[in-house]
Design an enzyme around this catalytic site. Structure first.
Site, short mmCIF file in Angstrom:
data_model
loop_
_atom_site.label_atom_id
_atom_site.label_comp_id
_atom_site.label_asym_id
_atom_site.label_seq_id
_atom_site.Cartn_x
_atom_site.Cartn_y
_atom_site.Cartn_z
CB CYS A 326 -0.31 -7.23 -0.45
SG CYS A 326 0.69 -6.98 1.00
CG ASP A 327 -1.80 -8.04 -7.20
OD1 ASP A 327 -1.64 -9.17 -7.73
OD2 ASP A 327 -2.72 -7.27 -7.51
#
Ligand SMILES: *Cc1c(COP(=O)(O)O)cnc(C)c1O
Length: 378
Positions: A326-327
């Protein structure tokens, strides 16, 4: 792909992501580098792939090692290396780590500043030291410039200072940048090294060691010259700049990428294939490996790995290739043109080639709960 890795992956169907390293390829690369650069010593840059199997194999073949930390010293010694075959090539060392390595018998250390020399004189008294000089890194896909090395005038002063501090200055090192695509890039620094040898000889310091660094390329999506072209160019430069000397210098090279990259394949699973808009042709392909799982050299899309899929041969379309975390920096390729089969779908296993260097050693310990990249050597 190497037949051995293909057979392993199809028989074992291992969980992904997984880096599979073919040790036969590592051995063949070591032998080939020795053949094109005879009379030089190979110091494997351990950071490229620190798998103990790789270190043991190279140790058994007679390699020495370029290390950068107490941990890499321990790794090499645990794999049977003689401490006299280790070069502590990092110019940025903690004082305690210098002392640790020196106590264990490491004799050879790099420096590029007076402050580092002072640490060496105190923590490794009497050690052999070499000075790293700055190079341009032009032509390299993964430059190592700016951070390491000093200019030539400073190098002269530092080598003189080293002798005054009861260290033994033995020579000079440089690194032309990793994945260096131009074999001629070794010539300018070798001319500079020759100038330094002459300058120091006038000050009664006889240097004897030339460290050619790494930079020898792997085969990614771009074509690169054959390794023989590197050997020829370097031998020619050495001849040009050093032939007139009475004592021939000791030559060492520190390959990392060249020895291990092409020996490795990452098997990764497609987690999702999706589009961002009905009108957008570009599909986003999310894999279970990404920037944090070992593909750190996709930063700025510097290293472009070749991919193969189970649907190769069918129609393809443009893709963005990204990792699972989730980056939003976990995108490998957005600007580089990659086309993958239209049939590619969730659950397909994709192979990432030439992935044996700077992958497992770059994987995060568990960002977002994804475990570090597993490695198997066959
Ligand atoms: C990383 C490194 C190498 C290896 O470079 P490659 O381009 O992978 O061959 C060699 N020497 C030093 C000092 C390094 O830091």
């Amino acid at each position: 792909m190497q037949e051995k890795i293909r057979a392993y992956l199809s028989e074992e169907q291992p969980d992904t992501p997984l880096l599979v390293v073919d040790l036969d390829v590592v051995a063949a690369r070591y032998d080939r580098l020795q053949a094109v650069l005879p009379d030089q010593e190979v110091f494997y840059a351990v950071k490229a792939n620190p798998a103990p199997e790789v270190v043991r194999l190279l140790q058994a073949r007679g390699a020495s090692f370029d290390v950068a930390s107490a941990g890499e010293v321990d790794l090499c010694l645990a794999c049977g290396a003689d401490p006299a075959t280790l070069s502590y090539g990092n110019t940025i060392k903690k004082r305690a780590d210098i002392a640790y390595a020196h106590e264990r018998g490491v004799q050879l250390f790099a420096f590029d500043s007076e402050q580092e020399l002072e640490k060496l004189a105190e923590a490794a008294p009497g050690a052999q030291v070499f000075c790293r000089i700055l190079t341009s890194n032009e032509g390299a896909d993964w430059p190592l410039s700016r951070k390491f090395g000093c200019d030539l005038d400073m190098a002269v002063d530092l080598i003189v200072a080293a002798a005054k501090m009861q260290l033994e200055p033995v020579g000079v090192s440089f690194h032309v940048g990793s994945q260096q695509r131009n074999p001629a890039q070794w010539d300018p620094p070798l001319a500079q090294v020759a100038w330094l040898f002459d300058e120091l000889a006038e000050k009664d310091i006889e240097l004897s060691l030339i460290n050619l660094g790494g930079g020898f390329p792997a085969i990614y999506r771009h074509t690169v010259p054959h390794i023989g072209a590197y050997g020829d160019a370097i031998l020619k430069s050495l001849g040009r700049h050093f032939h007139h000397r009475s004592r021939q210098p000791r030559i060492i090279a520190e390959p990392g990428r060249y020895l291990v990259a092409d020996a490795g394949v990452i098997a990764t699973e497609v987690v999702l294939v999706a589009r961002k808009a009905y009108t957008d042709d570009t599909r986003w392909v999310f894999l279970d490996v990404g920037r944090f799982g070992g593909l750190a050299e996709t930063e700025d899309e510097a290293i472009t790995y070749p991919f193969t899929t189970p649907h190769d041969g069918g129609p393809t379309g443009p893709v963005v290739i990204a990792g699972p975390t989730c980056d939003s920096i976990d995108i490998m390729y957005e600007h580089t043109q990659y086309h993958l089969p239209l049939a590619l779908t969730e659950g397909d296993v994709v192979h990432i080639h030439a992935a044996g260097a700077y992958t497992s050693s770059y994987a995060s310990v568990g960002f977002n709960g994804f475990p570090p990249l597993r490695v198997v050597c066959i």
